[in-house]
Motif scaffolding. Structure first.
Motif, PDB file in Angstrom:
ATOM      1  N   ASN A 162      90.577  87.173   4.096  1.00 23.10           N
ATOM      2  CA  ASN A 162      89.233  86.758   3.702  1.00 23.10           C
ATOM      3  C   ASN A 162      88.938  85.334   4.184  1.00 23.10           C
ATOM      4  O   ASN A 162      87.863  85.048   4.719  1.00 23.10           O
ATOM      5  N   ILE A 163      89.889  84.438   3.993  1.00 22.74           N
ATOM      6  CA  ILE A 163      89.708  83.048   4.442  1.00 22.74           C
ATOM      7  C   ILE A 163      89.645  82.982   5.963  1.00 22.74           C
ATOM      8  O   ILE A 163      88.817  82.271   6.530  1.00 22.74           O
ATOM      9  N   PHE A 164      90.514  83.733   6.622  1.00 20.80           N
ATOM     10  CA  PHE A 164      90.504  83.737   8.087  1.00 20.80           C
ATOM     11  C   PHE A 164      89.146  84.185   8.615  1.00 20.80           C
ATOM     12  O   PHE A 164      88.545  83.527   9.464  1.00 20.80           O
ATOM     13  N   GLY A 165      88.638  85.298   8.111  1.00 19.50           N
ATOM     14  CA  GLY A 165      87.352  85.818   8.568  1.00 19.50           C
ATOM     15  C   GLY A 165      86.211  84.864   8.291  1.00 19.50           C
ATOM     16  O   GLY A 165      85.337  84.644   9.139  1.00 19.50           O
ATOM     17  N   SER A 166      86.200  84.277   7.124  1.00 13.73           N
ATOM     18  CA  SER A 166      85.132  83.350   6.754  1.00 13.73           C
ATOM     19  C   SER A 166      85.176  82.087   7.601  1.00 13.73           C
ATOM     20  O   SER A 166      84.142  81.593   8.062  1.00 13.73           O
ATOM     21  N   THR A 167      86.379  81.558   7.819  1.00  8.50           N
ATOM     22  CA  THR A 167      86.518  80.340   8.615  1.00  8.50           C
ATOM     23  C   THR A 167      86.093  80.573  10.056  1.00  8.50           C
ATOM     24  O   THR A 167      85.357  79.762  10.639  1.00  8.50           O
TER      25      THR A 167
END
Length: 89
Positions: free
Chosen positions: A58-63
């Motif tokens: 989730n963090i990877f995609g958002s970043t």
């Protein structure tokens, strides 16, 4: 911005997802009647780390999403500024 937002709001996203997929019978996860009860059950059964299951992707995609957005915005801003003949701010 994307990293911080995702890190802070991931527990709510996890609870929302679990409430959407819960079934009336034969379930592996507990039944949640509301957000606060779901929060309490997850912390009691899985610990505080349970609220952050799946946070990595989730963090990877958002970043990545925010990085591409900002890159595109800055490129468009520079191109439009050049087209108008002004110096970029």
């Amino acid at each position: 911005a994307g990293f911080l937002t995702t890190a802070l709001l991931h527990p709510l996203d996890l609870i929302k997802t679990r409430m959407h997929v819960q079934e009336a019978g034969g379930r592996r996860l507990p039944y949640y009647s509301n957000v606060l009860q779901a929060f309490r059950v997850i912390v009691r059964v899985e610990g505080a780390r349970g609220l952050y299951q799946g946070v990595g992707p989730n963090i990877f995609g958002s970043t990545v999403s925010w990085a591409l957005y900002m890159f595109g915005y800055n490129q468009l801003k520079a191109d439009l500024t050049r087209m108008r003949g002004a110096r970029p701010a």
